[in-house]
Design a protein around this motif. Structure first.
Motif, PDB file in Angstrom:
ATOM      1  N   TYR A 197      55.535  65.824 -13.521  1.00  0.00           N
ATOM      2  CA  TYR A 197      54.574  66.658 -12.807  1.00  0.00           C
ATOM      3  C   TYR A 197      55.264  67.874 -12.195  1.00  0.00           C
ATOM      4  CZ  TYR A 197      51.530  67.886  -8.824  1.00  0.00           C
ATOM      5  OH  TYR A 197      50.782  68.547  -7.899  1.00  0.00           O
ATOM      6  N   LEU A 198      56.406  67.655 -11.567  1.00  0.00           N
ATOM      7  CA  LEU A 198      57.123  68.754 -10.931  1.00  0.00           C
ATOM      8  C   LEU A 198      57.682  69.736 -11.956  1.00  0.00           C
ATOM      9  CD1 LEU A 198      59.000  66.778  -8.127  1.00  0.00           C
ATOM     10  CD2 LEU A 198      57.004  68.256  -7.870  1.00  0.00           C
ATOM     11  N   ARG A 199      58.166  69.219 -13.065  1.00  0.00           N
ATOM     12  CA  ARG A 199      58.659  70.124 -14.105  1.00  0.00           C
ATOM     13  C   ARG A 199      57.526  71.001 -14.638  1.00  0.00           C
ATOM     14  NH1 ARG A 199      62.297  65.649 -17.219  1.00  0.00           N
ATOM     15  NH2 ARG A 199      64.274  66.014 -16.149  1.00  0.00           N
ATOM     16  N   THR A 200      56.343  70.422 -14.773  1.00  0.00           N
ATOM     17  CA  THR A 200      55.201  71.217 -15.225  1.00  0.00           C
ATOM     18  C   THR A 200      54.874  72.308 -14.214  1.00  0.00           C
ATOM     19  OG1 THR A 200      54.285  69.336 -16.433  1.00  0.00           O
ATOM     20  CG2 THR A 200      52.776  71.128 -15.907  1.00  0.00           C
ATOM     21  N   LYS A 201      54.944  71.987 -12.937  1.00  0.00           N
ATOM     22  CA  LYS A 201      54.689  73.011 -11.911  1.00  0.00           C
ATOM     23  C   LYS A 201      55.709  74.147 -12.019  1.00  0.00           C
ATOM     24  CE  LYS A 201      54.144  71.184  -7.779  1.00  0.00           C
ATOM     25  NZ  LYS A 201      53.570  70.997  -6.417  1.00  0.00           N
ATOM     26  N   ARG A 202      56.951  73.798 -12.324  1.00  0.00           N
ATOM     27  CA  ARG A 202      57.974  74.843 -12.446  1.00  0.00           C
ATOM     28  C   ARG A 202      57.788  75.659 -13.724  1.00  0.00           C
ATOM     29  NH1 ARG A 202      64.460  73.711 -12.641  1.00  0.00           N
ATOM     30  NH2 ARG A 202      63.887  72.658 -14.578  1.00  0.00           N
ATOM     31  N   GLU A 203      57.549  74.965 -14.839  1.00  0.00           N
ATOM     32  CA  GLU A 203      57.546  75.647 -16.133  1.00  0.00           C
ATOM     33  C   GLU A 203      56.231  76.347 -16.454  1.00  0.00           C
ATOM     34  OE1 GLU A 203      58.598  72.447 -18.712  1.00  0.00           O
ATOM     35  OE2 GLU A 203      60.579  72.184 -17.763  1.00  0.00           O
ATOM     36  N   ARG A 204      55.107  75.834 -15.926  1.00  0.00           N
ATOM     37  CA  ARG A 204      53.813  76.392 -16.302  1.00  0.00           C
ATOM     38  C   ARG A 204      53.077  77.061 -15.153  1.00  0.00           C
ATOM     39  NH1 ARG A 204      50.528  72.951 -20.616  1.00  0.00           N
ATOM     40  NH2 ARG A 204      49.727  75.081 -20.855  1.00  0.00           N
ATOM     41  N   LEU A 205      53.486  76.746 -13.891  1.00  0.00           N
ATOM     42  CA  LEU A 205      52.809  77.329 -12.735  1.00  0.00           C
ATOM     43  C   LEU A 205      53.760  78.162 -11.881  1.00  0.00           C
ATOM     44  CD1 LEU A 205      50.649  74.209 -11.754  1.00  0.00           C
ATOM     45  CD2 LEU A 205      49.934  76.230 -13.055  1.00  0.00           C
ATOM     46  N   ASP A 206      54.985  78.371 -12.356  1.00  0.00           N
ATOM     47  CA  ASP A 206      55.954  79.288 -11.734  1.00  0.00           C
ATOM     48  C   ASP A 206      56.428  78.857 -10.351  1.00  0.00           C
ATOM     49  OD1 ASP A 206      55.770  80.992 -13.969  1.00  0.00           O
ATOM     50  OD2 ASP A 206      53.989  81.963 -13.142  1.00  0.00           O
ATOM     51  N   HIS A 207      56.327  77.572 -10.020  1.00  0.00           N
ATOM     52  CA  HIS A 207      56.851  77.116  -8.738  1.00  0.00           C
ATOM     53  C   HIS A 207      58.377  77.176  -8.760  1.00  0.00           C
ATOM     54  CE1 HIS A 207      53.177  74.903  -6.951  1.00  0.00           C
ATOM     55  NE2 HIS A 207      52.768  75.746  -7.895  1.00  0.00           N
ATOM     56  N   HIS A 208      58.963  77.537  -7.622  1.00  0.00           N
ATOM     57  CA  HIS A 208      60.419  77.663  -7.525  1.00  0.00           C
ATOM     58  C   HIS A 208      60.991  76.299  -7.133  1.00  0.00           C
ATOM     59  CE1 HIS A 208      64.252  79.595  -7.120  1.00  0.00           C
ATOM     60  NE2 HIS A 208      64.369  79.209  -5.857  1.00  0.00           N
ATOM     61  N   LEU A 209      61.516  75.564  -8.113  1.00  0.00           N
ATOM     62  CA  LEU A 209      61.998  74.195  -7.897  1.00  0.00           C
ATOM     63  C   LEU A 209      63.377  74.014  -8.539  1.00  0.00           C
ATOM     64  CD1 LEU A 209      58.630  72.396  -8.748  1.00  0.00           C
ATOM     65  CD2 LEU A 209      59.595  72.734  -6.458  1.00  0.00           C
ATOM     66  N   PRO A 210      64.377  74.742  -8.045  1.00  0.00           N
ATOM     67  CA  PRO A 210      65.708  74.693  -8.673  1.00  0.00           C
ATOM     68  C   PRO A 210      66.379  73.324  -8.572  1.00  0.00           C
ATOM     69  CG  PRO A 210      65.803  75.841  -6.572  1.00  0.00           C
ATOM     70  CD  PRO A 210      64.351  75.631  -6.871  1.00  0.00           C
ATOM     71  N   HIS A 211      65.967  72.501  -7.614  1.00  0.00           N
ATOM     72  CA  HIS A 211      66.617  71.203  -7.425  1.00  0.00           C
ATOM     73  C   HIS A 211      66.323  70.227  -8.571  1.00  0.00           C
ATOM     74  CE1 HIS A 211      62.565  70.536  -6.105  1.00  0.00           C
ATOM     75  NE2 HIS A 211      62.769  69.315  -5.662  1.00  0.00           N
ATOM     76  N   ASP A 213      66.991  70.636 -11.585  1.00  0.00           N
ATOM     77  CA  ASP A 213      68.086  70.672 -12.559  1.00  0.00           C
ATOM     78  C   ASP A 213      69.030  69.489 -12.380  1.00  0.00           C
ATOM     79  OD1 ASP A 213      67.105  73.008 -13.627  1.00  0.00           O
ATOM     80  OD2 ASP A 213      68.338  74.291 -12.355  1.00  0.00           O
ATOM     81  N   ALA A 214      69.102  68.980 -11.140  1.00  0.00           N
ATOM     82  CA  ALA A 214      70.041  67.884 -10.839  1.00  0.00           C
ATOM     83  C   ALA A 214      69.562  66.555 -11.393  1.00  0.00           C
ATOM     84  CB  ALA A 214      70.253  67.785  -9.344  1.00  0.00           C
ATOM     85  N   VAL A 215      68.303  66.485 -11.840  1.00  0.00           N
ATOM     86  CA  VAL A 215      67.771  65.220 -12.365  1.00  0.00           C
ATOM     87  C   VAL A 215      67.332  65.384 -13.807  1.00  0.00           C
ATOM     88  CG1 VAL A 215      67.104  64.241 -10.141  1.00  0.00           C
ATOM     89  CG2 VAL A 215      65.528  65.762 -11.326  1.00  0.00           C
ATOM     90  N   ALA A 216      68.051  66.217 -14.539  1.00  0.00           N
ATOM     91  CA  ALA A 216      67.680  66.497 -15.932  1.00  0.00           C
ATOM     92  C   ALA A 216      67.793  65.274 -16.822  1.00  0.00           C
ATOM     93  CB  ALA A 216      68.557  67.617 -16.472  1.00  0.00           C
ATOM     94  N   HIS A 217      68.492  64.207 -16.356  1.00  0.00           N
ATOM     95  CA  HIS A 217      68.676  63.022 -17.185  1.00  0.00           C
ATOM     96  C   HIS A 217      67.427  62.164 -17.256  1.00  0.00           C
ATOM     97  CE1 HIS A 217      69.539  61.784 -13.038  1.00  0.00           C
ATOM     98  NE2 HIS A 217      69.214  60.558 -13.393  1.00  0.00           N
ATOM     99  N   TRP A 218      66.471  62.367 -16.330  1.00  0.00           N
ATOM    100  CA  TRP A 218      65.244  61.565 -16.386  1.00  0.00           C
ATOM    101  C   TRP A 218      64.371  62.034 -17.541  1.00  0.00           C
ATOM    102  CZ3 TRP A 218      63.930  61.452 -10.477  1.00  0.00           C
ATOM    103  CH2 TRP A 218      64.637  60.389  -9.889  1.00  0.00           C
ATOM    104  N   SER A 219      63.694  61.132 -18.168  1.00  0.00           N
ATOM    105  CA  SER A 219      62.794  61.471 -19.264  1.00  0.00           C
ATOM    106  C   SER A 219      61.491  62.024 -18.733  1.00  0.00           C
ATOM    107  CB  SER A 219      62.510  60.234 -20.111  1.00  0.00           C
ATOM    108  OG  SER A 219      61.905  59.224 -19.346  1.00  0.00           O
TER     109      SER A 219
END
Length: 219
Positions: A197-211, A213-219
């Motif tokens: 859900y949070l990745r979608t907010k960052r990638e499709r709704l332009d939310h600034h969520l740089p943190h 990146d630290a959990v990129a291992h989760w599917s």
């Protein structure tokens, strides 16, 4: 609002904008607040601002928090809303002054509670939050921040330090004449239940969520 007819048969003017109705002390687990209640005559929603300290007029630490029953009241881990609200209230108290405007009518980014639950059901089947709203024939984000700007203006606030990761909130306040001196990140550690859900907010709704990146291992 129903228009009233006076003794001469003339309709009284329909009220518009926000109107302050009540101001009451509200002790909370975070600290002492004033709950300032408003009626939004444009939408018919009851609104509230939690005010801590002598807020002044400039650079007021501010959160515009969209109503989220599942997150704010039930502790849902589908989103980060409840944690964001708690963090904002703590930050305002730590600052010594500030405002949290709690925006009714914003449930599910403005589509309503039942529609949000339907969208959540679709997300459980594999759609992201944007795709789910569109599949239901609903807007991705139907929120309006005019009432929030009106409430801040009534409180005498001219400029804010806005606690938000959403650039659209900043743009909305600027549109309504409230200066945003700074956008303050409100980053909540993600969990496995909300990372997509949070990745979608960052990638499709332009939310600034740089943190994230630290959990990129989760599917």
């Amino acid at each position: 609002m129903t228009e009233k007819v006076g003794v001469l048969g003339k309709k009284s003017p329909k009220r518009t904008g926000v109107e302050r109705i009540v101001n009451a002390p509200l002790p909370t687990v975070y600290g002492e607040f004033r709950a300032v209640g408003y009626m939004d005559h444009d939408r018919g929603d009851e609104q509230v601002a939690l005010v801590h300290g002598d807020i002044g007029t400039e650079n007021v630490l501010t959160r515009l928090h969209s109503e989220c029953l599942t997150g704010d009241a039930f502790g849902s881990q589908h989103c980060e809303c409840g944690d964001q609200l708690a963090s904002a209230l703590r930050a305002v108290v730590a600052e010594g002054r500030g405002v949290v405007v709690y925006l009714r009518g914003h449930e599910g980014r403005g589509i309503g509670l039942l529609a949000k639950l339907r969208a959540m059901a679709l997300q459980a089947e594999g759609l992201d939050t944007v795709e789910a709203n569109l599949a239901l024939g609903l807007p991705v984000d139907a929120r309006d921040y005019g009432a929030a700007a009106g409430i801040l203006a009534d409180l005498g606030v001219r400029s804010v330090r806005l606690m938000s990761n959403n650039p659209r909130k900043r743009e909305a306040l600027l549109k309504h004449g409230i200066t945003v001196a700074e956008q303050v990140p409100l980053l909540i550690p993600p969990c496995e239940s909300n990372i997509t859900y949070l990745r979608t907010k960052r990638e499709r709704l332009d939310h600034h969520l740089p943190h994230l990146d630290a959990v990129a291992h989760w599917s």
